[in-house]
Write a protein that holds these residues in place. Structure first.
Motif, short mmCIF file in Angstrom:
data_model
loop_
_atom_site.label_atom_id
_atom_site.label_comp_id
_atom_site.label_asym_id
_atom_site.label_seq_id
_atom_site.Cartn_x
_atom_site.Cartn_y
_atom_site.Cartn_z
N LEU A 30 0.83 -1.20 0.00
CA LEU A 30 0.00 0.00 0.00
C LEU A 30 0.87 1.26 0.00
CD1 LEU A 30 -2.78 -1.14 2.48
CD2 LEU A 30 -3.11 -0.59 0.06
N SER A 31 1.96 1.24 0.76
CA SER A 31 2.85 2.40 0.84
C SER A 31 3.49 2.71 -0.50
CB SER A 31 3.93 2.17 1.89
OG SER A 31 3.35 2.07 3.17
N GLY B 203 -1.88 5.58 -0.24
CA GLY B 203 -1.74 4.15 -0.26
C GLY B 203 -3.03 3.40 -0.54
N ARG C 112 0.56 3.80 8.25
CA ARG C 112 1.72 4.42 7.62
C ARG C 112 2.84 4.64 8.64
NH1 ARG C 112 3.27 5.88 3.07
NH2 ARG C 112 4.61 7.61 2.60
#
Length: 167
Positions: free
Chosen positions: A60-61, A67, A119
């Motif tokens: 996702l990052s 993301g 995150r």
């Protein structure tokens, strides 16, 4: 000064068919990969993440600050079944690391996005890993690092471009 690989080669010399130089290169790469893997495990433990959680947050990052990916995109990248992805996302959502959100333009589409907590956890784990990796590679000067990177790239390109399938 001898390292553990020098001792390994001396112990096996004459007992197994191998080329000393090839054995030295491959075994040192294996030991270094093991060191990096152990550092990753320690970083994840320090942050309170499991490997599957980190790998999902990592994917996702890679999509930037927000993301966002669909569950099927994530499943494809992580090589998981849809059911496996659903279970993983349920766990991550309960932990507050991701959230599912409907697409604003297409309400049928669901995206998975990183939360601020997700995150932050990913960044902390990456920072801890990066310190160990930088320390390991930092024993070499910049020119040696560039040379090593180029040599490893040549090896990897050779393996990636072979005609037989990889296992």
């Amino acid at each position: 000064m001898d390292d553990s690989v020098d001792r390994h080669i001396a112990r096996w010399r004459g007992k197994a068919p191998f080329d000393d130089r090839v054995e030295a290169v491959v075994t040192r790469m294996q030991f270094l990969v093991k060191h990096v893997s152990q550092a990753k495990d320690a970083a994840l433990a320090a942050v309170g993440l499991q490997d599957f959680e980190f790998e999902t947050l990592h994917r996702l990052s890679s999509r930037g600050e927000g993301g966002r990916m669909t569950p099927s995109e994530l499943a494809a990248e992580l090589k998981l079944s849809p059911a496996g992805m659903t279970g993983r996302l349920d766990t991550l959502e309960k932990a507050g690391l991701v959230r599912r959100a409907r697409d604003a333009e297409d309400r049928r589409r669901v995206d998975v996005e990183l939360t601020e907590q997700g995150r932050a956890s990913w960044l902390k784990a990456m920072g801890l890993r990066g310190e160990v990796e930088a320390d390991m590679v930092g024993v070499l000067g910049q020119e040696d690092q560039e040379t090593l990177a180029a040599l490893l790239k040549r090896l990897l390109l050779h393996v990636e471009n072979q005609d037989h399938p990889q296992k």
